[in-house]
Design an enzyme around this catalytic site. Structure first.
Site, mmCIF file in Angstrom:
data_model
loop_
_atom_site.group_PDB
_atom_site.id
_atom_site.type_symbol
_atom_site.label_atom_id
_atom_site.label_comp_id
_atom_site.label_asym_id
_atom_site.label_seq_id
_atom_site.Cartn_x
_atom_site.Cartn_y
_atom_site.Cartn_z
ATOM 1 C CB CYS A 1 -0.885 -0.016 1.096
ATOM 2 S SG CYS A 1 -0.127 0.122 2.736
ATOM 3 C CD GLN A 2 0.341 7.239 1.200
ATOM 4 O OE1 GLN A 2 -0.906 7.127 1.686
ATOM 5 N NE2 GLN A 2 0.744 8.490 0.459
#
EC number: 3.1.3.48
Length: 597
Positions: free
Chosen positions: A516-517
Site C-alpha cells: 500500500c502507500q
C-alpha cells in the site's frame, strides 16, 4: 264631640318621648358633677335595661291606650263612631306619658358613688373601646378572659348576640355567647364621641410604650390596668413597625479548645485535647480532620478488632476488606512482593497455541517439509531458552475468535496514516511467509522492480496503478491486481477474493508482493486476513504473528498499525469464515466498549 283622626295622631306624636344620643349626652353632663364613675355609654346601657322594664310596666298600667292606638290606626269607622270615647282615651294616654317622663327622670338620677348594676359590663350591646379616637384599623382587639362581672374590662368589638333572658347580672361565663367581630370604630361612623374616663382604682398605668409605625408620628400606647391584672392595649401595637436597620448577628462563639470549665459556669463546655500519639496522624493534618476523627479514635481505643485472616497478615488496611492474593500457577509465590513490569511489545511477548496443521478436509495445505521446519525451529527455541516469542504447538484451535481483544494495541498513530515520510521498510520488502509472500510500501518510492514478483497486489488508492509497467502478464501465473482502498473502506467484502488469489499463487510456489502507500495498515490487513484463513487464527493471533514474526519463516513487522475501522473489517471477515449468524459489526453496535472475542 267628633275628633278627626289627624288631630288624634298629632296629639300622640307631640306627647311621645324621643330618645337620642344628644339627650343622653345632656343627661350625662348634668350628672357628671355628682358621679365621676358614670359615663354616656353606661347611662345608655342602663337606659336600655330600664327601658325594657319601663315598657312592660307601661303596658300593664295603661292597656287601654295601646289598644286605643291600635284601634284608631286600623279602623277609621270606629274612630268616627266613638268620638266621645276618643277624647277620654286621649286624656288617659297623656297622663300615662307624663308618668313615663317622671319615671325616666327618676331612673337617670344616679346617686353619687353609685354604679348601676342592672347589667354586667361584659354584656354591653355597644361599648366604646378606650383611647380609640384616632383608631382607623378594622383589626379586632384582644379578647378579655376575665370572669369578673362588675370590674373586668371587655375587649372592644365584642357584641353579645345571646337572648335577652340570658343576660343575667351575675353570670359566671361572660364570654360564652361573645363573637369577635372586626368593627371600624371611627368617629365618623359612631353617634357618640365621649371617651371612657380612666379607672380610678389603685392600680396605675404600667407605662407608655412607643413603637415605630408606618405613620409619620410615633403614637404613645397607654396600657390601663384593672383590678384583675388584665390590660387594654392600644390597637396601634398591631401595626407592623417599619424596619430602620438590619439587625446585627451576635458574635460567634470562640472555638478555641481549653480546659473544661466547671459545671456551674455559663461558658460552653469544650472537650479536652487529644494527643497526636493517640490519633496517629501527622502534624500537618488540618483541624477539621482532627475534629472529625476525635470521636472515632475514642471508640477505637476501646474496641478490639477481630483477628486478621491468614491471607491478610501483612496488610495495612482492614483485614475484612483484603481479598486473598492469587497464587501463580508455576508455584513461585513465596510471599514476596510481585514486581509489575510494563508489557513489552515486539519480541518479548509469547504467542501460544498456534499450529500449522490444517483440517483434513481443508482446501489449503503446506508441504510436510515446511511443517517439519516449523516444528524443529520451535523445539530449538524452547531448548535454548532464547528470546524468541513465537511458540508453535500441535494443538488445533477450535475457533479463531477465542482471544480477548484489547483496543489499545490497535489504535494507530496519525503519523502512520497517509504519510509518505515514514519508511517502515528501509531494507526492502519483509518476508511474511517462507520467502514467498512479501510486505512492502509504495514500490515507486522504494525503487524496486515489480517485475521480479509473480503477483503484485496494490491496495492503496494513493499509489499509482503500475499495471502498464508490469510486463508479461499471464492469468493465474503473472498478474497485477489494483484495488483502490482508503483507510475507511469496507475491505471485508474484497478479502475473500484476495486471500483466495494469494493462496493459489502460494500453493504453486510463486512470489507475491502486497503493498500500500506505507505498508503498515491496508496491506498489513491483507496479510493478517491470509493468516486467519490459512491457519484458522483469530484476529489477535494473526496480528501478533505478523507483528512479532518468526526468526526463520516470518520476519517481524513491528511497524504495522491498522486503524480501528480496518480491525473491525477483519473481525467481520473472521465471522464470515466461521459462518456466524450474528456478525461482529452487529455485535459491536449493541455491546459495551470492552468485549470478549
Amino acid at each position: 264631640m267628633t275628633t278627626p283622626l289627624s288631630s288624634y295622631s298629632t296629639t300622640v306624636t307631640n306627647h311621645h318621648p324621643t330618645f337620642s344620643f344628644e339627650s343622653l349626652n345632656s343627661i350625662s353632663s348634668n350628672n357628671s358633677t355628682r358621679n365621676n364613675q358614670s359615663n354616656s355609654v353606661n347611662s345608655l346601657l342602663y337606659f336600655n335595661s330600664s327601658g325594657s322594664s319601663m315598657v312592660s310596666s307601661s303596658s300593664d298600667a295603661a292597656p287601654t291606650s295601646i289598644s286605643t292606638t291600635t284601634t284608631s290606626t286600623t279602623s277609621m269607622t270606629d274612630a268616627s263612631a266613638n268620638a266621645d270615647n276618643q277624647q277620654v282615651y286621649t286624656i288617659t294616654e297623656e297622663d300615662s306619658i307624663n308618668d313615663i317622663n317622671r319615671k325616666e327622670q327618676n331612673s337617670f338620677s344616679i346617686q353619687p358613688n353609685q354604679t348601676p348594676t342592672m347589667l354586667p359590663t361584659s354584656s354591653y350591646t355597644l361599648q366604646r373601646p378606650p383611647g380609640l379616637h384616632e383608631y382607623t384599623s378594622s383589626i379586632s382587639s384582644i379578647s378579655s378572659t376575665s370572669s369578673n362581672s362588675t370590674s373586668a374590662p371587655v375587649s372592644p368589638a365584642l357584641i353579645n348576640y345571646s337572648p335577652k333572658h340570658s343576660r343575667k347580672p351575675n353570670s359566671l361565663n361572660l364570654n360564652r355567647n361573645m363573637k369577635n367581630l372586626s368593627l371600624n370604630l371611627h368617629d365618623s361612623t359612631n353617634g357618640y364621641t365621649s371617651p371612657l374616663p380612666k379607672s380610678t382604682n389603685s392600680n396605675q398605668p404600667r407605662g407608655n410604650f412607643i413603637m415605630d409605625s408606618p405613620s409619620k408620628k410615633s403614637t404613645p400606647v397607654n396600657r390601663i390596668g384593672n383590678n384583675n391584672g388584665n390590660d387594654y392595649i392600644n390597637a396601634t401595637l398591631l401595626q407592623t413597625p417599619s424596619i430602620t436597620q438590619t439587625p446585627t448577628m451576635p458574635p460567634p462563639l470562640s472555638l478555641a479548645q481549653g480546659p473544661p470549665s466547671s459545671v456551674g459556669s455559663e461558658s460552653v463546655y469544650k472537650f479536652p485535647l487529644i494527643s497526636n500519639a493517640c490519633l496517629n496522624y501527622s502534624a500537618g493534618d488540618s483541624d477539621s480532620e482532627v475534629e472529625s476523627i476525635s470521636m472515632k479514635q475514642a471508640a477505637k481505643n476501646t474496641i478490639i478488632p477481630p483477628m486478621a485472616p491468614p491471607f491478610a497478615l501483612q496488610s495495612k488496611s482492614s483485614p475484612l476488606s483484603t481479598p486473598p492474593r492469587l497464587h501463580s500457577p508455576l508455584g513461585v509465590d513465596r510471599g514476596l512482593p510481585i514486581s509489575m513490569s510494563p508489557i513489552q511489545s515486539s519480541l518479548n511477548q509469547k504467542f501460544n497455541n498456534i499450529t500449522l496443521q490444517t483440517p483434513l478436509n481443508s482446501s489449503f495445505s503446506i508441504n510436510n517439509d515446511e511443517a517439519t521446519n516449523f516444528n524443529n525451529k520451535n523445539n530449538k527455541n524452547n531448548n535454548n531458552n532464547s528470546t524468541a516469542t513465537t511458540t508453535i504447538t500441535n494443538t488445533i484451535l477450535s475457533t479463531p475468535q477465542n482471544v480477548r481483544y484489547n483496543s489499545k494495541k490497535f489504535h494507530p498513530p496519525e503519523e502512520l496514516q497517509e504519510s509518505t515520510s515514514i519508511n517502515a521498510y528501509p531494507n526492502g520488502p519483509k518476508n511474511v511467509l517462507n520467502n514467498l509472500i512479501y510486505l512492502y510500501s509504495d514500490p515507486a518510492q522504494g525503487k524496486i522492480d515489480i517485475n521480479k514478483f509473480d503477483l503484485v497486489i496494490n491496495v492503496a488508492k494513493e499509489c499509482d496503478n503500475m499495471s502498464l509497467q508490469y510486463m508479461n502478464q499471464v492469468p493465474n501465473q503473472r498478474e497485477y491486481v489494483y484495488i483502490p482502498w482508503s483507510h475507511n473502506s469496507n475491505i471485508s467484502k474484497d478479502l475473500f477474493q484476495i486471500t483466495n488469489k494469494i493462496d493459489q499463487f502460494f500453493t504453486n510456489g510463486r512470489k507475491i508482493l502486497i503493498h500500500c502507500q506505507c505498508g503498515v495498515s491496508r496491506s498489513a490487513c491483507v496479510v493478517v486476513a491470509f493468516y486467519m484463513k490459512k491457519f484458522q487464527l483469530g484476529v489477535n493471533e494473526a496480528y501478533e504473528l505478523l507483528k512479532n514474526g518468526d526468526q526463520k519463516y516470518i520476519d517481524a513487522c513491528d511497524r504495522i498499525c491498522p486503524n480501528m475501522n480496518l480491525i473491525f473489517e477483519l473481525m467481520e471477515f473472521g465471522d464470515k469464515l466461521n459462518n456466524n449468524e450474528i456478525s461482529t459489526q452487529q455485535l459491536l453496535m449493541n455491546s459495551p466498549p470492552t468485549i470478549n472475542l
